[in-house]
Design an enzyme around this catalytic site. Structure first.
Site, mmCIF file in Angstrom:
data_model
loop_
_atom_site.group_PDB
_atom_site.id
_atom_site.type_symbol
_atom_site.label_atom_id
_atom_site.label_comp_id
_atom_site.label_asym_id
_atom_site.label_seq_id
_atom_site.Cartn_x
_atom_site.Cartn_y
_atom_site.Cartn_z
ATOM 1 N N THR A 52 13.103 2.853 -2.921
ATOM 2 C CA THR A 52 12.113 3.517 -2.078
ATOM 3 C C THR A 52 12.386 3.250 -0.607
ATOM 4 O O THR A 52 12.417 4.178 0.214
ATOM 5 C CB THR A 52 10.697 3.027 -2.448
ATOM 6 O OG1 THR A 52 10.477 3.247 -3.838
ATOM 7 C CG2 THR A 52 9.639 3.767 -1.653
ATOM 8 N N THR A 53 12.604 1.988 -0.255
ATOM 9 C CA THR A 53 12.902 1.633 1.140
ATOM 10 C C THR A 53 14.167 2.338 1.619
ATOM 11 O O THR A 53 14.262 2.730 2.784
ATOM 12 C CB THR A 53 13.054 0.107 1.274
ATOM 13 O OG1 THR A 53 11.861 -0.523 0.812
ATOM 14 C CG2 THR A 53 13.325 -0.310 2.708
ATOM 15 N N TYR A 144 11.798 0.187 -12.995
ATOM 16 C CA TYR A 144 11.177 0.117 -11.667
ATOM 17 C C TYR A 144 9.788 0.751 -11.753
ATOM 18 O O TYR A 144 9.660 1.966 -11.869
ATOM 19 C CB TYR A 144 12.091 0.848 -10.671
ATOM 20 C CG TYR A 144 11.652 0.879 -9.223
ATOM 21 C CD1 TYR A 144 10.500 0.245 -8.775
ATOM 22 C CD2 TYR A 144 12.423 1.559 -8.287
ATOM 23 C CE1 TYR A 144 10.132 0.290 -7.444
ATOM 24 C CE2 TYR A 144 12.065 1.616 -6.949
ATOM 25 C CZ TYR A 144 10.910 0.983 -6.536
ATOM 26 O OH TYR A 144 10.541 1.040 -5.215
ATOM 27 N N LYS A 174 11.071 -4.382 -12.189
ATOM 28 C CA LYS A 174 10.718 -4.476 -10.771
ATOM 29 C C LYS A 174 9.308 -3.916 -10.681
ATOM 30 O O LYS A 174 9.096 -2.711 -10.777
ATOM 31 C CB LYS A 174 11.685 -3.667 -9.905
ATOM 32 C CG LYS A 174 11.323 -3.677 -8.417
ATOM 33 C CD LYS A 174 12.242 -2.741 -7.628
ATOM 34 C CE LYS A 174 12.008 -2.794 -6.142
ATOM 35 N NZ LYS A 174 10.698 -2.280 -5.703
ATOM 36 N N SER A 176 6.245 -3.012 -8.788
ATOM 37 C CA SER A 176 5.715 -2.735 -7.446
ATOM 38 C C SER A 176 4.326 -2.122 -7.551
ATOM 39 O O SER A 176 4.064 -1.016 -7.067
ATOM 40 C CB SER A 176 6.668 -1.811 -6.686
ATOM 41 O OG SER A 176 7.895 -2.451 -6.463
ATOM 42 N N GLY A 199 7.059 -6.635 -6.329
ATOM 43 C CA GLY A 199 7.438 -5.753 -5.240
ATOM 44 C C GLY A 199 6.368 -5.465 -4.206
ATOM 45 O O GLY A 199 6.533 -4.554 -3.391
ATOM 46 N N ASP A 201 4.962 -7.218 -1.229
ATOM 47 C CA ASP A 201 5.326 -8.405 -0.450
ATOM 48 C C ASP A 201 4.123 -9.230 -0.014
ATOM 49 O O ASP A 201 4.174 -10.464 -0.002
ATOM 50 C CB ASP A 201 6.128 -7.999 0.790
ATOM 51 C CG ASP A 201 7.340 -7.139 0.460
ATOM 52 O OD1 ASP A 201 7.496 -6.731 -0.714
ATOM 53 O OD2 ASP A 201 8.127 -6.866 1.369
ATOM 54 N N GLU A 202 3.035 -8.549 0.338
ATOM 55 C CA GLU A 202 1.863 -9.256 0.867
ATOM 56 C C GLU A 202 1.093 -10.015 -0.210
ATOM 57 O O GLU A 202 0.149 -10.747 0.093
ATOM 58 C CB GLU A 202 0.936 -8.282 1.609
ATOM 59 C CG GLU A 202 0.410 -7.113 0.813
ATOM 60 C CD GLU A 202 1.310 -5.882 0.874
ATOM 61 O OE1 GLU A 202 0.768 -4.772 0.760
ATOM 62 O OE2 GLU A 202 2.550 -6.040 1.017
ATOM 63 N N SER A 218 10.834 -4.736 1.125
ATOM 64 C CA SER A 218 11.385 -4.256 2.396
ATOM 65 C C SER A 218 11.242 -5.295 3.500
ATOM 66 O O SER A 218 12.119 -5.422 4.361
ATOM 67 C CB SER A 218 10.686 -2.964 2.815
ATOM 68 O OG SER A 218 9.297 -3.180 3.021
#
Length: 307
Positions: A52-53, A144, A174, A176, A199, A201-202, A218
């Protein structure tokens, strides 16, 4: 096949941006410096390419092959593992990219669910993934899971039921998504040689507490050194220090969202922080207003000052 293909995937993995020229064409000349930046400045030595990134779904099959070859060639001897996303809306395109991945010696492939004609059940999604994995049986295979963008809200943990018999090369997910119950159920069902990679990050620290094997994101492109510290603090039992780092990252993301945070802004922030020239995103994504990137960079430098 790469020597590290059999190695379990753990730790931080940077979801790489795709370098474009100002005219929107693939720019391979930035990939070498990009790899050096990740390994030397961020301490990140694993990458997830054409996801995606990396705007993988906005790239042609030919572009994705070109990029995959260049990332693999330039990462050799510098990166521990290169995972390649080969998912497409077309099964035949996904299979073509998976076969190509075998030829260039990637360490793993990942496939996102098709998002126009959507699988309606875990069974139909497993069947689709089996068809892609089947043409690259020697390469570690990852599903994913990205429900916010695919619109497919099937629990990832349902997908895992019996998948090792259908896909012997299956090595993990993965994940996310923000559903930590589903994530926890994935972790509780994995085999020892599988990885569940988070996936979002926060929410990294929460995922680590639930047993994440590692994380793909990312922000690890420009926050890798700090998030590696978060992981090491967590593993040492220093939860106060780990939380402090997670809260700082959350503050940066929250600030970025307030001024407008999308992939175009994220890419420009990477340009500002790294000094690389990765170019704008590809339409329909719009270039980042310069003042947005500068503002977020200032916040970044305030939260994570160079010592």
């Amino acid at each position: 096949m790469s020597q590290s293909a059999g190695k379990k995937l753990t730790g931080l993995i940077a979801a790489t941006f795709t370098p474009f020229t100002s005219q929107g064409e693939v720019n391979l000349s930035e990939i070498g410096p990009y790899i050096d930046y990740l390994t030397e400045k961020q301490g990140v030595n694993k990458i997830f390419v054409n996801g995606t990134t990396g705007e993988g779904m906005s790239l042609s099959v030919a572009e994705r092959k070109l990029l995959a070859e260049d990332w693999c060639r330039k990462a050799k001897g510098k990166m521990e593992q290169v995972i390649l996303h080969v998912g497409c809306t077309s099964l035949k395109d996904s299979q073509e990219l998976a076969r190509h991945a075998v030829e260039i010696g990637v360490d793993g492939i990942a496939v996102i669910a098709p998002s126009f004609f959507k699988p309606r059940s875990a069974e139909s999604l497993r069947a689709y993934l089996q068809e892609v994995a089947g043409v690259a049986p020697t390469v570690p295979f990852y599903y994913y899971h990205l429900p916010a963008l695919t619109g497919i809200n099937l629990p990832a943990s349902d997908l895992l039921e019996g998948i090792e018999t259908l896909i012997p090369s299956f090595r993990g997910v993965k994940f996310s998504g923000t559903d930590l119950m589903d994530f926890g159920q994935c972790v509780s069902r994995i085999l020892p040689h599988w990885s569940v990679l988070y996936g979002v990050d926060e929410q990294l620290l929460a995922a680590l507490a639930l047993g994440a094997s590692g994380a793909v994101g990312s922000t690890y492109n420009y926050l890798g050194s700090h998030m590696n510290k978060l992981v090491s603090e967590f593993e040492s039992g220093n939860l106060v220090q780990a939380r402090s780092l997670q809260f700082k990252m959350q503050e940066l993301i929250r600030y970025a969202i307030k001024v407008g945070f999308d992939l175009g802004v994220n890419k420009q922030l990477m340009n500002e922080v790294s000094g690389l020239q990765l170019g704008p995103p590809r339409l329909p994504l719009m270039p980042c207003p310069q003042e947005h990137a500068v503002s977020i960079k200032q916040k970044y430098q305030h939260l994570f000052p160079i010592r």
